[in-house]
Design an enzyme around this catalytic site. Sequence first.
Site, mmCIF file in Angstrom:
data_model
loop_
_atom_site.group_PDB
_atom_site.id
_atom_site.type_symbol
_atom_site.label_atom_id
_atom_site.label_comp_id
_atom_site.label_asym_id
_atom_site.label_seq_id
_atom_site.Cartn_x
_atom_site.Cartn_y
_atom_site.Cartn_z
ATOM 1 N N CYS A 48 0.798 -1.229 0.000
ATOM 2 C CA CYS A 48 0.000 0.000 0.000
ATOM 3 C C CYS A 48 0.831 1.281 0.000
ATOM 4 O O CYS A 48 0.281 2.369 -0.121
ATOM 5 C CB CYS A 48 -0.957 0.006 1.199
ATOM 6 S SG CYS A 48 -0.140 0.330 2.765
ATOM 7 N N CYS A 94 1.219 -3.837 8.908
ATOM 8 C CA CYS A 94 0.983 -2.496 8.361
ATOM 9 C C CYS A 94 -0.395 -2.013 8.804
ATOM 10 O O CYS A 94 -1.388 -2.724 8.630
ATOM 11 C CB CYS A 94 1.059 -2.550 6.836
ATOM 12 S SG CYS A 94 0.584 -0.996 6.051
ATOM 13 N N CYS A 97 -2.990 -1.380 5.493
ATOM 14 C CA CYS A 97 -3.578 -2.459 4.684
ATOM 15 C C CYS A 97 -3.676 -3.775 5.446
ATOM 16 O O CYS A 97 -4.212 -4.744 4.916
ATOM 17 C CB CYS A 97 -2.792 -2.652 3.390
ATOM 18 S SG CYS A 97 -1.173 -3.408 3.619
ATOM 19 N N CYS A 118 12.177 -7.419 12.683
ATOM 20 C CA CYS A 118 12.706 -8.376 11.715
ATOM 21 C C CYS A 118 11.680 -8.475 10.580
ATOM 22 O O CYS A 118 10.615 -9.062 10.751
ATOM 23 C CB CYS A 118 12.892 -9.718 12.428
ATOM 24 S SG CYS A 118 13.621 -10.993 11.415
HETATM 25 ZN ZN LIG Z 1 0.427 -1.715 3.824
#
Ligand SMILES: [Zn+2]
Length: 129
Positions: A48, A94, A97, A118
Amino acid sequence: MITKTDEEWKKILTPQQYEILRNKGTEPAFTGQFVDNHEQGVYECAACGEELFDSSTKFESGSGWPSFYDVATQGNVILKDDNAHGMRRTEVVCSKCGGHLGHVFEDGPKNKTGLRYCINSCALKFDNK
Ligand SMILES: [Zn+2]
């Protein structure tokens, strides 16, 4: 927040990106394109484009995956408990998204945050601005 169907994600992601970002897969160690990237810039979500990590916090962990001791912007990544595979880990996701990025561990540089994000190279794209 971006929501797409699996079919829509399959159209915009490579098969390996899809496996990692949407199915919580992990790329084999030392295979990702950003493990040894030392350029200055910003790492964004491959799905995204959300800004996730800055090259200034990238460090050599020896793990085989790109490692960061901090996020670029608080709130752009979400941490979730992950008890899959018989391990207690903290998943890095994230916020925009919902894509799986990797895991965060508490064995990062002690003189910084002590954290080690990581992250799979496949979940990132690099902008050397
Ligand atoms: Zn994303």
